[in-house]
Scaffold this active site. Structure first.
Site, PDB file in Angstrom:
ATOM      1  N   LYS A 167       0.783  -1.062  -0.014  1.00 57.88           N
ATOM      2  CA  LYS A 167       0.040   0.000  -0.117  1.00 57.88           C
ATOM      3  C   LYS A 167       0.798   1.335   0.084  1.00 57.88           C
ATOM      4  O   LYS A 167       2.111   1.190   0.567  1.00 57.88           O
ATOM      5  CB  LYS A 167      -0.749   0.109   1.312  1.00 57.88           C
TER       6      LYS A 167
HETATM    7  N1  GLU Z   1      -7.152   0.060  -3.442  1.00 62.45           N
HETATM    8  C1  GLU Z   1      -7.649  -1.177  -3.902  1.00 62.45           C
HETATM    9  C2  GLU Z   1      -8.094  -2.184  -2.579  1.00 62.45           C
HETATM   10  O1  GLU Z   1      -7.920  -1.845  -1.484  1.00 62.45           O
HETATM   11  C3  GLU Z   1      -7.461  -1.954  -4.995  1.00 62.45           C
HETATM   12  C4  GLU Z   1      -5.769  -2.358  -5.110  1.00 62.45           C
HETATM   13  C5  GLU Z   1      -5.401  -2.779  -6.424  1.00 62.45           C
HETATM   14  O2  GLU Z   1      -6.217  -3.161  -7.281  1.00 62.45           O
HETATM   15  O3  GLU Z   1      -4.252  -3.019  -6.627  1.00 62.45           O
HETATM   16  O4  GLU Z   1      -8.206  -3.297  -2.983  1.00 62.45           O
END
Ligand code: GLU
Length: 418
Positions: free
Chosen positions: A108
């Site tokens: 993240k």
């Molecule tokens: N931000 C989204 C999540 O929390 C998507 C993450 C992604 O597609 O890499 O799942």
């Protein structure tokens, strides 16, 4: 709405991982590795604002674990974000990709900023500088960002362009959630909300609820909440209430969503929408309904309000919307929770499809993408439900079990270097 104790966020995820590992007799070498994040980058970088002033922003990119493949996870722009929260969200991504069965690890990223107060040019400069600074971790084979709270396809386009400039050629697979024109996937924008709809209907079916008679309340009117509400309404459910950060609107007969979204586009909020009562977010969460979709931020459901929740099913469109205390109260009250790492996995599932399409330069139609999403969501849901019934545990514990089994297998087969 960051109401909760964010410093606790990583500790909460860690504790559940640890408890479930011990319950499943998972090798200690796997458990201890999952207690920490593999890589954590903190950056403080200068941005020239439109008025000529130079401001220093703080950003992060955290890789929790990459045993099952390149790390994957969104980038959040929010004024209250901090390193602990990013660690927690990265760990949730490791679990989410494993539950969903896509060959990724978890990561993240975040920048502490309020994107609503930045001009487009400031936002672009901030994004490009952040992308350039995290390029030591990011790459199409190593770590692949995507949108999250406060970021969008345009921001992904700037990240893709910045990374590509550094290479000297276009690298579409370095980021997902891009606009269609530069290698985005059909269906990616709606994917998280679509996955919430699919998992809500699977939960309803499991409890013997007819979607055509089901009432729905949605907290959050961003991409996930708005799409989830819209798709559930299209399936015949009655969406009675929906909110954004300023409050919600309620009409027991059902909300005219098309009109509501138009108002939100024009005025920036759902508040004051015609033919609906205004209510607070706190009141909205306590409405009697069949399906409550929590698609705002962390810690929406806490010890104080959990006893008042009157939904039959909770679908966690957001990451970490329920604290451990609240989870226990809700489960004891017989509420069926579809946990975040399952309920909102639609986004990363279609991110995977976008990445694959980018790598092979061969693109699919929307129907193909949506069918694939439905298939993966259904098989993940079925597997988690099966484990939950077999072990007589709630759906969150069962989802962690599914994920940790996959992760332990990968870590054991790979072994420990050197
Ligand atoms: N931000 C989204 C999540 O929390 C998507 C993450 C992604 O597609 O890499 O799942």
């Amino acid at each position: 709405m960051s109401t909760g104790p964010n410093e606790q966020a990583f500790q909460n995820v860690r504790k559940l991982i640890s408890d479930v590992c011990q319950q499943m007799n998972i090798a200690e070498m796997c458990r201890v590795r999952l207690m920490e994040c593999e890589r954590e980058l903190t950056i403080h970088f200068p941005i020239k604002m439109d008025d000529g002033e130079v401001r220093v922003f703080t950003g992060f990119r955290v890789v929790h674990n990459d045993s099952r493949g390149p790390s994957k996870g969104g980038i959040r722009y929010h004024p209250d974000v901090n390193l602990d929260e990013v660690r927690a969200l990265a760990a949730l991504m490791t679990l989410k990709t494993a539950v969903a069965g896509v060959p990724y690890g978890g990561a993240k990223g975040a920048v502490i900023c309020d994107p609503r107060t930045l001009s487009q040019t400031e936002l672009e400069r901030l994004t490009r500088r952040y992308a350039s600074d995290i390029a030591i971790i990011m790459g199409p084979d190593s770590d692949i960002p995507a949108p999250d709270v406060g970021t969008n396809p345009q921001i992904m386009a700037w990240i893709m362009d910045t990374y590509s400039m550094g290479r000297g050629y276009s690298v579409p697979a370095v980021v997902t959630g891009k606009p269609l024109e530069i290698g985005g996937s059909n269906g990616r924008f709606e994917a998280t909300g679509r996955g919430c709809m699919v998992s809500a209907l699977l939960a309803a079916k499991h409890l013997g609820l007819n979607p055509l008679e089901a009432t729905v309340v949605v907290q959050g009117c961003g991409n996930v909440g708005a799409t989830g509400a819209d798709l559930l309404a299209r399936e015949g459910c009655r969406v009675m209430a929906i909110s954004d950060s300023r409050g919600g609107v309620y009409n027991p007969k059902g909300i005219d969503l098309e009109g509501l979204f138009a108002r939100k586009r024009e005025t920036g909020s759902v508040i004051g929408f015609r033919n609906a009562e205004t209510l607070t977010n706190a009141e909205l969460l306590e409405l009697k309904c069949d399906i409550l979709v929590v698609a705002a931020l962390e810690h929406a459901l806490v010890k104080a309000n959990a006893p008042s929740v009157k939904a039959r099913i909770i679908v966690e469109g957001a990451n970490g919307p329920t604290t451990p205390d609240a989870n226990k109260i809700l489960c004891d009250n017989g509420i069926f929770i579809v946990p975040d790492i399952l309920a909102n996995a639609g986004g990363v599932i279609v991110s995977y499809l976008e990445w694959v399409q980018g790598l092979q330069s061969f693109y699919w139609g929307e129907e193909e993408v949506n069918n694939y999403l439905r298939r993966l969501m259904t098989s993940a849901f079925t597997e988690v439900l099966h484990l939950s019934q077999l072990n007589k545990v709630d759906m969150r514990t069962a989802a962690y079990m599914t994920a940790l089994r996959q992760l332990a297998a990968a870590m054991t087969i790979r072994g420990v270097f050197p």
